[in-house]
Scaffold this active site. Structure first.
Site, PDB file in Angstrom:
ATOM      1  CB  CYS A 161      -0.899  -0.011   1.234  1.00  0.00           C
ATOM      2  SG  CYS A 161      -1.946   1.441   1.344  1.00  0.00           S
ATOM      3  CG  LEU A 162       4.442   3.546  -1.961  1.00  0.00           C
ATOM      4  CD1 LEU A 162       4.728   4.281  -0.648  1.00  0.00           C
ATOM      5  CD2 LEU A 162       5.730   2.925  -2.492  1.00  0.00           C
TER       6      LEU A 162
END
Length: 165
Positions: free
Chosen positions: A87-88
């Protein structure tokens, strides 16, 4: 025939070979659209000494669309799913063609030490895009509430990275 995506990936590979960022390596695996990479844990952090393997899958839309990046090594981190997906923001809505493989891997290495321990936004069943759900709720909770225990779990992850396939 060399497509724009293939040309760009070759350029990214040459740059990674000629001027590799500290603690990062990566290369195509017989197919320019499938890469293996390694990120070493940054010095003087709980991640120090770790060797974390990733896969990167590119499409013909690269660099206009981000690759799919996943940790192969088991991770304990607020922003990394159990399946290794990350999750970036730059892998989603904040992607820009100015990012290359080198800068992407550097951002992921930086994320190890600078997580967002709160939430990953997911649409709820009702369609409310403001619903929140933790990526790794245990890692996030420990990061916020008990850094000593969080760092201990990270060090276990580092030790497991040495023997992981």
């Amino acid at each position: 025939m060399k497509t724009p995506a293939r040309k760009r990936l070759m350029r990214d590979f040459r740059r990674l070979l000629q001027d590799p960022p500290a603690g990062i390596s990566g290369s195509p695996q017989g197919n320019i659209f499938l890469w293996n990479a390694v990120i070493f844990g940054p010095d003087d952090t709980p991640w120090d000494g770790g060797m974390f393997k990733l896969t990167l899958k590119f499409t013909e839309d690269y660099p206009n669309k981000p690759p799919t990046v996943r940790f192969v090594t088991r991770m304990f981190h607020p922003n990394i799913f159990a399946d290794g997906n990350i999750c970036l923001d730059i892998l989603k809505k904040q992607w820009s063609p100015v990012y290359d493989v080198s800068s992407l891997l550097t951002s992921i290495q930086s994320l190890l030490c600078d997580p967002d321990p709160y939430y990953y936004r997911l649409p709820s069943r009702s369609g409310n895009s403001n619903a929140k759900s933790p990526v790794d709720s245990e890692a996030a909770r420990l990061f916020r509430e008990n850094k000593r225990e969080y760092n201990s779990r990270v060090k276990e992850t580092v030790e497991q990275s040495w023997t992981a396939d």
